[in-house]
Write a protein that holds these residues in place. Sequence first.
Motif, PDB file in Angstrom:
ATOM      1  N   ALA A 219       0.831  -1.201   0.000  1.00 36.25           N
ATOM      2  CA  ALA A 219       0.000   0.000   0.000  1.00 36.25           C
ATOM      3  C   ALA A 219       0.868   1.254   0.000  1.00 36.25           C
ATOM      4  O   ALA A 219       0.557   2.246  -0.672  1.00 36.25           O
ATOM      5  CB  ALA A 219      -0.930  -0.007   1.207  1.00 36.25           C
ATOM      6  N   GLY A 220       1.977   1.209   0.746  1.00 35.04           N
ATOM      7  CA  GLY A 220       2.873   2.356   0.799  1.00 35.04           C
ATOM      8  C   GLY A 220       3.485   2.661  -0.556  1.00 35.04           C
ATOM      9  O   GLY A 220       3.621   3.831  -0.943  1.00 35.04           O
ATOM     10  N   LEU A 221       3.859   1.611  -1.302  1.00 31.11           N
ATOM     11  CA  LEU A 221       4.432   1.816  -2.631  1.00 31.11           C
ATOM     12  C   LEU A 221       3.392   2.409  -3.571  1.00 31.11           C
ATOM     13  O   LEU A 221       3.676   3.367  -4.315  1.00 31.11           O
ATOM     14  CB  LEU A 221       4.941   0.491  -3.200  1.00 31.11           C
ATOM     15  CG  LEU A 221       5.438   0.573  -4.646  1.00 31.11           C
ATOM     16  CD1 LEU A 221       6.707   1.406  -4.743  1.00 31.11           C
ATOM     17  CD2 LEU A 221       5.659  -0.812  -5.225  1.00 31.11           C
ATOM     18  N   VAL A 222       2.174   1.868  -3.551  1.00 29.21           N
ATOM     19  CA  VAL A 222       1.117   2.382  -4.429  1.00 29.21           C
ATOM     20  C   VAL A 222       0.822   3.836  -4.080  1.00 29.21           C
ATOM     21  O   VAL A 222       0.642   4.680  -4.964  1.00 29.21           O
ATOM     22  CB  VAL A 222      -0.160   1.523  -4.299  1.00 29.21           C
ATOM     23  CG1 VAL A 222      -1.286   2.122  -5.141  1.00 29.21           C
ATOM     24  CG2 VAL A 222       0.111   0.090  -4.739  1.00 29.21           C
ATOM     25  N   ARG A 223       0.792   4.157  -2.791  1.00 26.84           N
ATOM     26  CA  ARG A 223       0.528   5.526  -2.339  1.00 26.84           C
ATOM     27  C   ARG A 223       1.609   6.479  -2.861  1.00 26.84           C
ATOM     28  O   ARG A 223       1.334   7.606  -3.259  1.00 26.84           O
ATOM     29  CB  ARG A 223       0.470   5.556  -0.820  1.00 26.84           C
ATOM     30  CG  ARG A 223      -0.006   6.891  -0.230  1.00 26.84           C
ATOM     31  CD  ARG A 223       0.100   6.888   1.282  1.00 26.84           C
ATOM     32  NE  ARG A 223      -0.592   5.757   1.864  1.00 26.84           N
ATOM     33  CZ  ARG A 223       0.001   4.761   2.528  1.00 26.84           C
ATOM     34  NH1 ARG A 223       1.328   4.756   2.676  1.00 26.84           N
ATOM     35  NH2 ARG A 223      -0.697   3.773   3.029  1.00 26.84           N
ATOM     36  N   LYS A 224       2.844   6.001  -2.865  1.00 29.86           N
ATOM     37  CA  LYS A 224       3.953   6.830  -3.340  1.00 29.86           C
ATOM     38  C   LYS A 224       3.836   7.090  -4.836  1.00 29.86           C
ATOM     39  O   LYS A 224       4.097   8.205  -5.312  1.00 29.86           O
ATOM     40  CB  LYS A 224       5.275   6.137  -3.023  1.00 29.86           C
ATOM     41  CG  LYS A 224       6.507   6.905  -3.473  1.00 29.86           C
ATOM     42  CD  LYS A 224       7.782   6.145  -3.114  1.00 29.86           C
ATOM     43  CE  LYS A 224       9.027   6.877  -3.602  1.00 29.86           C
ATOM     44  NZ  LYS A 224      10.272   6.120  -3.272  1.00 29.86           N
ATOM     45  N   LEU A 225       3.448   6.063  -5.597  1.00 32.79           N
ATOM     46  CA  LEU A 225       3.347   6.194  -7.042  1.00 32.79           C
ATOM     47  C   LEU A 225       2.077   6.894  -7.488  1.00 32.79           C
ATOM     48  O   LEU A 225       2.055   7.584  -8.510  1.00 32.79           O
ATOM     49  CB  LEU A 225       3.421   4.808  -7.692  1.00 32.79           C
ATOM     50  CG  LEU A 225       4.741   4.044  -7.529  1.00 32.79           C
ATOM     51  CD1 LEU A 225       4.596   2.626  -8.052  1.00 32.79           C
ATOM     52  CD2 LEU A 225       5.867   4.760  -8.240  1.00 32.79           C
ATOM     53  N   ARG A 226       1.002   6.682  -6.723  1.00 30.94           N
ATOM     54  CA  ARG A 226      -0.304   7.245  -7.063  1.00 30.94           C
ATOM     55  C   ARG A 226      -0.867   7.930  -5.817  1.00 30.94           C
ATOM     56  O   ARG A 226      -1.567   7.303  -5.019  1.00 30.94           O
ATOM     57  CB  ARG A 226      -1.266   6.146  -7.547  1.00 30.94           C
ATOM     58  CG  ARG A 226      -0.756   5.334  -8.733  1.00 30.94           C
ATOM     59  CD  ARG A 226      -0.729   6.156 -10.018  1.00 30.94           C
ATOM     60  NE  ARG A 226      -0.346   5.334 -11.167  1.00 30.94           N
ATOM     61  CZ  ARG A 226       0.891   5.192 -11.603  1.00 30.94           C
ATOM     62  NH1 ARG A 226       1.898   5.787 -10.975  1.00 30.94           N
ATOM     63  NH2 ARG A 226       1.151   4.441 -12.666  1.00 30.94           N
TER      64      ARG A 226
END
Length: 370
Positions: A219-226
């Motif tokens: 979730a943290g990676l997706v939040r960073k990208l989007r």
Amino acid sequence: MTEGADFQLGPDLRGKRIVVAMSGGVDSSVVAALAARSGAETIGVTLQLYDHGAAVGRTGSCCAGQDIRDARAVCDRLGIAHYVFDHESRFRDSVIDQFADEYLAGRTPIPCVRCNMGVKFTDLFGLARQLGADCLATGHYVRRVVGPEGAELHRALDPARDQSYFLFATTAEQLDYLRFPLGGLPKPEVRAIAAELGLGVAMKPDSQDICFVPDGDYAGLVRKLRPDADTAGEIVDLEGRVLGRHPGLIHYTVGQRRGLEIGGQAEPLYVVRLDAAARRVIVGPRRALAVAAARLSEINWLGGGYGGPVHAKVRSMAKPAPARLDGDRLVFDAPEYGVSPGQAAVLYAGERVLGGGWIAETESAFAAAA
């Protein structure tokens, strides 16, 4: 060293050229050793796919920092050439960005399959051809068996290591060119071969499932990208009644029970589906997870003229279930649970992989019975 361990490379490759896809782990390192032992000219190739933050020095990753150095050390030990190609931008565009977009669309992605479909097999296939190789060998735990109609893809002999689910999108053309020397070996034997040869990676930990998420925080990676991925929304029941709020769709997957924070219900509730357009999490009782059929996209067929019964595996850890494929519609003999859009449905006939496709939509058995 185990006699016959290189049987899947084949005696026809002696004196020829083999390119080995090397991630820096023990599996691909042993494949390189088996290839060199076969008498063929062996070249190790590593694709640098990412190299950010904690991944640089972390062991147990894949195709970054320390892993590249490990692959080079193994090649030096074996006395074979080693080349590194930078495919970081292609990996980001075709795997990491798509991973984030799939989560935003309310689906559960499998980036390892996308990586195999694109950067690893398609790109490595082209590189191996450019290097004049007679075949491309990898450390995947699957078997390539030559049948009446040509090369077939089969499960690994060790069911605990089998990776056939992640390779369903391998094309017939690629399968003709690929070799999987480890498909008939148990992991302890692979490590024993590495130790016998004095390879420094003999006891190196296996790579994690998603190599580009160093801390496991998807979730943290997706939040960073989007950045808009954390947009909150409603949690509703099957009739549309609002039961609560959620902090963002990226925190939920079909079949999830924990983390809903909905109290006072008559029975346990599960995530039944995700409505990305309305930013809604739809929940219901476990029986609402029953799926009668699924529509598949991007179907890859490796079964030739096979027309017999099939078993479908809808998650990497799921038991294959009896089903039939009617066009792009996969119909289960009995209601199947945990079928989630974005995952793959892989079809088998016994040990043989017939192919598969991406789950685009599901048809509820619960609704049909209601």
